[in-house]
Scaffold this motif. Structure first.
Motif, mmCIF file in Angstrom:
data_model
loop_
_atom_site.group_PDB
_atom_site.id
_atom_site.type_symbol
_atom_site.label_atom_id
_atom_site.label_comp_id
_atom_site.label_asym_id
_atom_site.label_seq_id
_atom_site.Cartn_x
_atom_site.Cartn_y
_atom_site.Cartn_z
ATOM 1 N N UNK A 174 15.221 0.072 -14.224
ATOM 2 C CA UNK A 174 15.489 0.317 -12.587
ATOM 3 C C UNK A 174 14.516 1.023 -11.868
ATOM 4 N N UNK A 175 13.567 1.889 -12.128
ATOM 5 C CA UNK A 175 12.846 2.643 -11.483
ATOM 6 C C UNK A 175 11.347 1.893 -11.665
ATOM 7 N N UNK A 176 11.038 1.109 -12.364
ATOM 8 C CA UNK A 176 9.891 0.396 -12.479
ATOM 9 C C UNK A 176 9.413 0.025 -10.930
ATOM 10 N N UNK A 177 8.182 0.303 -10.670
ATOM 11 C CA UNK A 177 7.584 -0.014 -9.431
ATOM 12 C C UNK A 177 7.360 -1.330 -9.189
ATOM 13 N N UNK A 178 7.121 -1.986 -10.254
ATOM 14 C CA UNK A 178 6.824 -3.616 -10.161
ATOM 15 C C UNK A 178 8.277 -4.390 -9.791
ATOM 16 N N UNK A 179 8.177 -5.483 -9.086
ATOM 17 C CA UNK A 179 9.326 -6.279 -8.827
ATOM 18 C C UNK A 179 9.713 -6.871 -10.240
ATOM 19 N N UNK A 180 10.987 -6.625 -10.525
ATOM 20 C CA UNK A 180 11.557 -7.291 -11.886
ATOM 21 C C UNK A 180 12.708 -8.359 -11.459
ATOM 22 N N UNK A 232 9.546 -19.014 -10.377
ATOM 23 C CA UNK A 232 7.926 -19.279 -10.052
ATOM 24 C C UNK A 232 7.950 -19.248 -8.613
ATOM 25 N N UNK A 233 8.684 -19.930 -7.935
ATOM 26 C CA UNK A 233 8.578 -19.829 -6.477
ATOM 27 C C UNK A 233 8.748 -18.415 -5.743
ATOM 28 N N UNK A 234 9.634 -17.551 -6.519
ATOM 29 C CA UNK A 234 9.778 -16.084 -6.042
ATOM 30 C C UNK A 234 8.619 -15.420 -6.653
ATOM 31 N N UNK A 235 7.970 -15.577 -7.750
ATOM 32 C CA UNK A 235 6.775 -14.980 -8.034
ATOM 33 C C UNK A 235 5.739 -15.231 -7.078
ATOM 34 N N UNK A 236 5.411 -16.457 -6.701
ATOM 35 C CA UNK A 236 4.405 -16.983 -5.909
ATOM 36 C C UNK A 236 4.348 -16.032 -4.450
ATOM 37 N N UNK A 237 5.856 -15.748 -4.075
ATOM 38 C CA UNK A 237 5.819 -14.932 -2.730
ATOM 39 C C UNK A 237 5.134 -13.606 -3.114
ATOM 40 N N UNK A 238 5.498 -12.936 -4.313
ATOM 41 C CA UNK A 238 5.169 -11.670 -4.588
ATOM 42 C C UNK A 238 3.619 -11.628 -4.832
ATOM 43 N N UNK A 239 2.961 -12.622 -5.082
ATOM 44 C CA UNK A 239 1.402 -12.559 -5.292
ATOM 45 C C UNK A 239 0.786 -12.664 -3.981
ATOM 46 N N UNK A 240 1.547 -13.109 -3.044
ATOM 47 C CA UNK A 240 0.947 -12.884 -1.766
ATOM 48 C C UNK A 240 0.970 -11.727 -0.961
ATOM 49 N N UNK A 241 1.665 -10.600 -1.384
ATOM 50 C CA UNK A 241 1.966 -9.513 -0.933
ATOM 51 C C UNK A 241 0.801 -8.435 -1.431
ATOM 52 N N UNK A 242 0.643 -7.377 -0.636
ATOM 53 C CA UNK A 242 0.077 -6.241 -1.326
ATOM 54 C C UNK A 242 0.654 -5.552 -2.421
ATOM 55 N N UNK A 243 -0.049 -5.295 -3.419
ATOM 56 C CA UNK A 243 0.914 -4.723 -4.403
ATOM 57 C C UNK A 243 1.239 -3.189 -4.183
ATOM 58 N N UNK A 244 0.409 -2.203 -3.591
ATOM 59 C CA UNK A 244 0.902 -0.923 -3.323
ATOM 60 C C UNK A 244 1.937 -1.155 -2.114
ATOM 61 N N UNK A 245 2.163 -1.819 -1.416
ATOM 62 C CA UNK A 245 3.166 -2.107 -0.482
ATOM 63 C C UNK A 245 4.497 -2.383 -0.904
ATOM 64 N N UNK A 251 5.343 -1.802 -4.230
ATOM 65 C CA UNK A 251 5.625 -0.665 -4.865
ATOM 66 C C UNK A 251 6.530 0.302 -3.998
ATOM 67 N N UNK A 252 5.528 0.532 -2.866
ATOM 68 C CA UNK A 252 6.281 1.535 -1.944
ATOM 69 C C UNK A 252 7.652 1.110 -1.236
ATOM 70 N N UNK A 253 7.672 -0.120 -1.313
ATOM 71 C CA UNK A 253 8.815 -0.677 -0.394
ATOM 72 C C UNK A 253 10.005 -0.312 -1.453
ATOM 73 N N UNK A 254 9.661 -0.836 -2.581
ATOM 74 C CA UNK A 254 10.946 -0.642 -3.521
ATOM 75 C C UNK A 254 11.305 0.752 -3.799
ATOM 76 N N UNK A 255 10.293 1.683 -3.918
ATOM 77 C CA UNK A 255 10.435 3.164 -4.006
ATOM 78 C C UNK A 255 11.488 3.524 -2.981
ATOM 79 N N UNK A 256 11.229 2.945 -1.572
ATOM 80 C CA UNK A 256 12.086 3.437 -0.392
ATOM 81 C C UNK A 256 13.412 2.795 -0.533
ATOM 82 N N UNK A 257 13.639 1.552 -0.878
ATOM 83 C CA UNK A 257 14.872 0.972 -1.290
ATOM 84 C C UNK A 257 15.737 1.937 -2.246
ATOM 85 N N UNK A 258 15.173 2.377 -3.421
ATOM 86 C CA UNK A 258 15.777 3.214 -4.455
ATOM 87 C C UNK A 258 16.160 4.547 -3.898
ATOM 88 N N UNK A 259 15.055 5.078 -2.873
ATOM 89 C CA UNK A 259 15.576 6.185 -2.419
ATOM 90 C C UNK A 259 16.730 6.287 -1.248
#
Length: 259
Positions: free
Chosen positions: A96-102, A194-207, A209-217
């Motif tokens: 659940x806490x993993x910073x990468x999209x799952x 794969x369509x969903x994966x492609x969307x993430x590959x266009x995004x800044x990785x740290x952004x 990760x920090x967005x997911x952290x904010x959602x969890x918080x």
């Protein structure tokens, strides 16, 4: 590296985490729980990984907790039961806490702990033939340690409609309950993921990760009190005679006394 999982990462940074006990419908043994927790932490640390896809080998995504592992708990002492309860909780918490999209790619059965795995994923894609359910009460158990994540995903009202009855339900109902984001045919499932994966590959990785952290918080993760309460509830349930009766009846292939 893992006894019960296959982990592969492609050059794009897309990691595929495959539950690999196909002859057991990927039911979670103690080893699989440990492997999942370790894999989640490893993927979290790996800067090359951009997104994680979790799926199951064989005919099912995950059939929940391994019944042999459950039966072992009947003869265990309190300390051993505490250890096993924390094993499940720690695994779910790490995923659940993993910073990468799952992303969960679900086919076949996703019941009990398998549905719990869906509820710690950021997005669930399901084949239209998938089957879901929280089947613990039929065995005299309860969906305890997965409960905080199930309720966080579904909301209390939706959870109450499936939490206690052990009723199986289809992908369309799982979508209405908030577990599944998109339903497709089994043949198109990987392509939709794969369509969903492609969307993430266009995004800044740290952004990301920090967005997911904010959602969890902001309320996307159960707090420690909820996790501790779920462990206490499971330990109490192991002491109830219904649990021994239900598990014994399952292995004896006969109805439990309350059925």
């Amino acid at each position: 590296m893992f006894e019960t999982l296959i982990l592969a990462t492609d050059p794009r940074g897309v990691a595929t985490l495959t539950l690999n006990r196909p002859n057991k419908h990927n039911a979670m043994s103690a080893q699989m729980m440990d492997d999942l927790a370790h894999a989640a932490r490893q993927l979290d640390r790996d800067k090359a990984v951009r997104v994680v896809v979790m799926k199951g080998a064989g005919r099912s995504f995950c059939a929940g907790g391994d019944l042999g592992w459950m039966r072992d708990q009947m003869g265990a002492d309190t300390d051993a039961r505490v250890t096993e309860a924390h094993r499940i909780a720690d695994m779910l918490g790490a995923l659940n806490a993993m910073s990468k999209p799952l992303i969960a790619q679900v086919h076949g059965n996703a019941v009990g702990g398998g549905l719990g795995l869906c509820c710690v994923a950021d997005k669930v894609f399901a084949a239209d033939t998938s089957v879901f359910g929280l089947t613990e009460t039929k065995l005299g158990l309860m969906p305890a340690t997965i409960g905080p994540y199930v309720v966080a995903r579904m909301g209390g009202g939706h959870a109450r409609s499936v939490f206690m009855s052990s009723r199986l339900f289809d992908a369309a109902e799982a979508q209405r309950l908030g577990v599944v984001a998109k339903i497709t045919t089994a043949q198109d499932l990987a392509a939709e993921v794969e369509v969903e994966v492609q969307a993430y590959l266009k995004c800044a990785p740290d952004a990301v990760a920090e967005s997911k952290e904010m959602v969890l918080d902001l309320g996307g993760a159960p707090d420690k009190a909820a996790i501790d309460a779920s462990i206490a509830a499971l330990l109490k349930r192991w002491d109830n005679p219904e649990t021994a009766q239900g598990i014994a009846a399952f292995f004896d292939k006969k109805p439990p006394p309350w059925a």
